[in-house]
Design an enzyme around this catalytic site. Sequence first.
Site, PDB file in Angstrom:
ATOM      1  N   ALA A   1       0.861  -1.181   0.000  1.00  0.00           N
ATOM      2  CA  ALA A   1       0.000   0.000   0.000  1.00  0.00           C
ATOM      3  C   ALA A   1       0.899   1.232   0.000  1.00  0.00           C
ATOM      4  CB  ALA A   1      -0.912  -0.017   1.220  1.00  0.00           C
ATOM      5  N   GLU A   2       0.901   1.941  -1.113  1.00  0.00           N
ATOM      6  CA  GLU A   2       1.872   3.027  -1.284  1.00  0.00           C
ATOM      7  C   GLU A   2       1.556   4.228  -0.411  1.00  0.00           C
ATOM      8  OE1 GLU A   2       0.407   1.304  -3.639  1.00  0.00           O
ATOM      9  OE2 GLU A   2       2.082   0.205  -4.530  1.00  0.00           O
TER      10      GLU A   2
ATOM     11  N   ASP B   1       7.222   4.047 -11.103  1.00  0.00           N
ATOM     12  CA  ASP B   1       6.626   5.376 -11.241  1.00  0.00           C
ATOM     13  C   ASP B   1       5.103   5.394 -11.097  1.00  0.00           C
ATOM     14  OD1 ASP B   1       6.139   4.152 -13.900  1.00  0.00           O
ATOM     15  OD2 ASP B   1       8.202   4.750 -14.300  1.00  0.00           O
TER      16      ASP B   1
ATOM     17  N   TYR C   1       1.235   6.582  -7.597  1.00  0.00           N
ATOM     18  CA  TYR C   1       0.033   7.419  -7.543  1.00  0.00           C
ATOM     19  C   TYR C   1      -0.843   7.195  -6.318  1.00  0.00           C
ATOM     20  CZ  TYR C   1       1.511   8.280 -12.343  1.00  0.00           C
ATOM     21  OH  TYR C   1       2.245   8.587 -13.449  1.00  0.00           O
TER      22      TYR C   1
ATOM     23  N   HIS D   1       4.336   0.860 -16.321  1.00  0.00           N
ATOM     24  CA  HIS D   1       5.695   0.644 -15.812  1.00  0.00           C
ATOM     25  C   HIS D   1       6.705   1.629 -16.387  1.00  0.00           C
ATOM     26  CE1 HIS D   1       3.779  -3.164 -14.765  1.00  0.00           C
ATOM     27  NE2 HIS D   1       4.749  -3.348 -13.885  1.00  0.00           N
TER      28      HIS D   1
END
Lengths: 328, 362
Positions: A61-62, A86, A90, A131
């Site tokens: 979980a970013e 990258d 988000y 990606h």
Amino acid sequence: MTHVKITMAQALNQALRDAMKADDTVLVFGEDVGALGGVFRITDGLTAEFGEDRCFDTPLAESGIVGMAVGLAMNGMRPVVEMQFDAFGYPAFEQIVSHVAKMRNRTRGKITLPMVIRMPYAGGIGGVEHHCDSSESYYAHTPGLTVVAPATVADAYTLLRKAIEFPDPVVFMEPKKLYWAKEEVDLTESQPGIGTAVVRRDGADATLIAYGPTVPVALEAAEVAAAEGRQLTVVDLRSIVPFDDVTVCAAVRRTGRAVVVAEASGFASVSSEIVARVTERCFHSLAAPIRRVTGFDIPYPPPKLEKHQLPGVDRILDAVDDLQWEDS
Amino acid sequence: MTTVEERLLPSAEPVRLIDQDGVFHDHPSYLKPASDLLVDGYAQLVKGRRINDQASALVRQGRLAVYPSSHGQEACQIAATMVLRDGDWLFPTYRDIVSIVSRGVDPIEALTLLRGDWHCGYDPYERNVAPQTTPLATQLIHAVGVAHAARLKGEDTVVVAMCGDGATSEGDFHEALNFAAVFKAPVVFFIQNNEYAISVPLAKQSVAPSLAHKGIGYGVPGEQADGNDLAGLLAVLGQAVEKARAGEGPQLVEAHTYRVQAHTNADDAGRYRHEDEVTPWLDRDPIKRLEAYLTQEGLLDDAVKQRAEEDAAQVATALRDGLMPEPVVDPADLFEHLYTEPTPQLKEQAAFLRDELAREEA
Ligand SMILES: Cc1ncc(C[n+]2csc(CCOP(=O)(O)OP(=O)(O)O)c2C)c(N)n1
Ligand SMILES: [Mg+2]
């Protein structure tokens, strides 16, 4: 003073290792960064060497990863987190924009967040959808962030060390197609810090302004141009924020012509910012409008089509050819 | 041997030690807090209510831009800080001014955000109170980071992280619970379920049996309490804090309360709910019921009541006096704090604004 031939990936790994050795509060975490050493192996061996408390895998979980880094930094740690790719950064965007970037300002400097968000970015590796994003403009547009993109092996080491030592949050964009680029380097050699651009090649006729993955392409274009009789300066920005107006403008004034080379889509981007600010400052030195060679304004293409998106030598040389030489 | 269900599931009914008539009831799992704690809590409730109502009045007088009142939720506000020790941390939201002040932050500094002279007006490290957070649930994950850092340093810090019922639908709520559980971080997540997220009632927010049940999926023990009963809250939150401190990992507590006023003064609650719905909640008021209990027990003599009133009057005066003068703002602040070393571009922009202001003055 020992020169070693290593890849950018190895240099980044060494930077993390040396930073963790130098400072106990440096923590490395993210997805698959532990036993696996990261999908690009940038964190290879760090858990084995420093233990699970210093380099660890988190749940997937970013927002959680970046948010936890905020809390750790608030309480005396220097977190270095990895966004796996990258486009998978988000989910952390809200944390980055609303907290990472603003914490120092909203607390009048009472809370500073010495943290680094590392992110493999950009294309050129035949990666499938999601990606290969060049997401630097989102971060560069956000006041409070420092945004860095190395283009050389030596810089990968130096800039990451400096980013970790930096008192404020740094978004560290790693051009993933350069991970395997090898160079003979002396890692102990001192390099300019964050906020300083470097002239990689000097030439009197025009300036190529590049950062991250487009720096080697710009250098290659300059090489070809030289063979054809045109001498190009190549400026490597190294740091997008803070932007080194002084070095960039000096090069443009000296040469009178400039092309900005960036992989990201051009619209409302770092490249458009560069054109705007250089034009504002150097208008009277310019013999031609500044040109841009950027990605098209499309989502990053699938592998079989990506060659059309990436700025290449020919497109750069064509842009240089278009700089109204007939008037000079 | 306790089963997983026994360990994780909240009580079937919200824990209540003192009912709305001020009558004490024994509870199988929770003890009555000490009398002096309740008396002190009473004084704090009275003061908290006064802060809420004075701040609302100051909005009407144009001294605050907006005030999201916790009127009616003061028991939650007070309990959240009464269970903490000095080195512990509190992570408040925009609605938790009373908590922040009860933690010892200067009320004028606490109201800076809502007065509009800066964002966070207090030094978060002075009382270990994080900046108030508006982006819903985002602070919960910071709380996990602070708690985890404390553990790595070998400190026995506990972090109380507050949020509303609506915020439990946000992704960060879930990420925070999960991260806290995986890292065994000493965080007590404290939900004030006041039944509304601006205009949206709880029924449209979640169909979970209770918000405390949301812990189960993450292996986080949940408990629910009557949010207007200070005694029950102190018992439940106190136990949660103790468990977290003892290394049992994060705990989730839901307080059932009610937002008796509009979301903020700028909101018109008449557009989405009936006054009939509000009325019964006025009888469940946290101050009334504690006052009734303490009076019946002979714990609330006139001297105590008078002291509480005086304290409340004092803070009200401090708010009026402190907020009446137009705040002094410094445009240089706009550029000074963003980075430890301002970028060259910010230095240019600061100089630009300085010149512009100088020209205006000339
Ligand atoms: C991420 C985010 N979305 C929307 C909002 C706007 N907003 C502010 S308060 C609020 C309602 C929150 O309700 P709840 O969590 O129940 O807390 P309460 O206001 O009732 O204390 C909303 C939607 C916000 N602050 N943050
Ligand atoms: Mg609510």
